[in-house]
Design a protein around this motif. Structure first.
Motif, PDB file in Angstrom:
ATOM      1  N   ALA A 167      -2.178   5.100  -6.037  1.00  0.00           N
ATOM      2  CA  ALA A 167      -2.384   4.649  -4.663  1.00  0.00           C
ATOM      3  C   ALA A 167      -3.523   3.638  -4.595  1.00  0.00           C
ATOM      4  O   ALA A 167      -4.622   3.889  -5.099  1.00  0.00           O
ATOM      5  CB  ALA A 167      -2.681   5.833  -3.755  1.00  0.00           C
ATOM      6  N   LEU A 168      -3.224   2.491  -3.986  1.00  0.00           N
ATOM      7  CA  LEU A 168      -4.194   1.425  -3.757  1.00  0.00           C
ATOM      8  C   LEU A 168      -4.870   0.955  -5.037  1.00  0.00           C
ATOM      9  O   LEU A 168      -5.951   0.392  -5.006  1.00  0.00           O
ATOM     10  CB  LEU A 168      -5.226   1.860  -2.717  1.00  0.00           C
ATOM     11  N   ALA A 183       0.836  -1.205   0.000  1.00  0.00           N
ATOM     12  CA  ALA A 183       0.000   0.000   0.000  1.00  0.00           C
ATOM     13  C   ALA A 183       0.869   1.253   0.000  1.00  0.00           C
ATOM     14  O   ALA A 183       0.636   2.188  -0.772  1.00  0.00           O
ATOM     15  CB  ALA A 183      -0.935  -0.018   1.202  1.00  0.00           C
ATOM     16  N   ASP A 184       1.880   1.265   0.859  1.00  0.00           N
ATOM     17  CA  ASP A 184       2.792   2.403   0.963  1.00  0.00           C
ATOM     18  C   ASP A 184       3.454   2.690  -0.382  1.00  0.00           C
ATOM     19  O   ASP A 184       3.458   3.827  -0.859  1.00  0.00           O
ATOM     20  CB  ASP A 184       3.830   2.105   2.044  1.00  0.00           C
ATOM     21  N   VAL A 233      -7.686  10.020  -0.228  1.00  0.00           N
ATOM     22  CA  VAL A 233      -7.176   8.717   0.193  1.00  0.00           C
ATOM     23  C   VAL A 233      -5.903   8.979   0.974  1.00  0.00           C
ATOM     24  O   VAL A 233      -5.120   9.855   0.626  1.00  0.00           O
ATOM     25  CB  VAL A 233      -6.958   7.775  -1.008  1.00  0.00           C
ATOM     26  N   ARG A 234      -5.736   8.214   2.054  1.00  0.00           N
ATOM     27  CA  ARG A 234      -4.640   8.501   2.977  1.00  0.00           C
ATOM     28  C   ARG A 234      -4.099   7.200   3.553  1.00  0.00           C
ATOM     29  O   ARG A 234      -4.831   6.239   3.755  1.00  0.00           O
ATOM     30  CB  ARG A 234      -5.209   9.401   4.055  1.00  0.00           C
ATOM     31  N   ILE A 235      -2.802   7.219   3.841  1.00  0.00           N
ATOM     32  CA  ILE A 235      -2.157   6.119   4.554  1.00  0.00           C
ATOM     33  C   ILE A 235      -1.336   6.714   5.695  1.00  0.00           C
ATOM     34  O   ILE A 235      -0.666   7.729   5.507  1.00  0.00           O
ATOM     35  CB  ILE A 235      -1.288   5.244   3.622  1.00  0.00           C
ATOM     36  N   GLY A 251     -12.062   2.441   5.677  1.00  0.00           N
ATOM     37  CA  GLY A 251     -10.669   2.234   6.048  1.00  0.00           C
ATOM     38  C   GLY A 251     -10.395   0.867   6.614  1.00  0.00           C
ATOM     39  O   GLY A 251     -11.302   0.084   6.877  1.00  0.00           O
ATOM     40  N   TRP A 265      -2.612   2.382   8.907  1.00  0.00           N
ATOM     41  CA  TRP A 265      -3.944   2.190   8.371  1.00  0.00           C
ATOM     42  C   TRP A 265      -4.153   3.058   7.141  1.00  0.00           C
ATOM     43  O   TRP A 265      -3.362   3.944   6.844  1.00  0.00           O
ATOM     44  CB  TRP A 265      -5.019   2.480   9.424  1.00  0.00           C
ATOM     45  N   ILE A 266      -5.240   2.770   6.435  1.00  0.00           N
ATOM     46  CA  ILE A 266      -5.661   3.574   5.293  1.00  0.00           C
ATOM     47  C   ILE A 266      -7.043   4.143   5.580  1.00  0.00           C
ATOM     48  O   ILE A 266      -7.817   3.567   6.345  1.00  0.00           O
ATOM     49  CB  ILE A 266      -5.699   2.769   3.975  1.00  0.00           C
ATOM     50  N   LYS A 267      -7.330   5.278   4.967  1.00  0.00           N
ATOM     51  CA  LYS A 267      -8.658   5.892   5.086  1.00  0.00           C
ATOM     52  C   LYS A 267      -9.008   6.547   3.758  1.00  0.00           C
ATOM     53  O   LYS A 267      -8.194   7.261   3.171  1.00  0.00           O
ATOM     54  CB  LYS A 267      -8.687   6.944   6.186  1.00  0.00           C
TER      55      LYS A 267
END
Length: 178
Positions: free
Chosen positions: A105-106, A37-38, A170-172, A148, A156-158
């Motif tokens: 991302a993702l 994911a990162d 989208v955030r990690i 998330g 985590w992701i959101k």
């Protein structure tokens, strides 16, 4: 013999490029879901020290002479990197800023509608349970839904979606920062 191997190798490489045999997105080969994911956000790894200026430009005009959590450094793909201490703690993509461009991302790609975005994210991270909170439950603001999931041992992701069910951001996060 060497000439034949070189010719065969070059021929295979050309066919691989022509027919897409070289594989999908490079980060899909990463078995650890947090690292996968990162890497899908950017090459600047979470929880690693970095010179912020190597990321890109400072986007929020703060005094960042000392590393501060409110300083955001944006790369050329539109990913904002937030540094906590000396390490990258958070990466964020605001969908409005990247508009219709592909979001790596993702594996979101050009999807923006919640059902399609979530299908792509769940396919990209099948090991992670991803839950959604509807507007009013999410605590993210009027009409905002939040989806998330978390990684072991941390991170985590959101994903946030507006009242129109379109992706907002989208955030990690690498870790819980208080």
């Amino acid at each position: 013999m060497t000439v034949r191997r070189t010719t065969a190798t070059l021929a295979f490489a050309a066919l691989a490029l022509l027919f897409g045999l070289h594989g999908a997105h490079a980060s899909e080969a990463i078995s650890d879901p947090l690292k996968r994911a990162d890497a899908s956000f950017s090459a600047h790894a979470l929880n690693r020290a970095v010179d912020p200026e190597r990321i890109g430009r400072l986007v929020n005009e703060k005094d960042c002479t000392e590393t501060a959590i409110d300083c955001e450094w944006q790369d050329s793909a539109g990913v904002r990197h937030i540094i906590f201490g000396e390490v990258i703690a958070i990466k964020i993509i605001n969908a409005a800023e990247v508009r219709i461009r592909d979001i790596a991302a993702l594996d979101i790609g050009t999807a923006r509608a919640r059902p399609e975005v979530m299908a792509r994210v769940r396919a990209f991270l099948p090991e992670i349970a991803i839950d959604c909170l509807e507007p009013g439950q999410a605590g993210e603001g009027d009409g905002i839904a939040s989806c998330g999931g978390s990684f072991e041992p941390d991170g985590w992701i959101k994903l946030l979606f507006g009242p129109d069910n379109q992706l907002i951001s989208v955030r990690i996060d690498a870790f819980q920062g208080n």
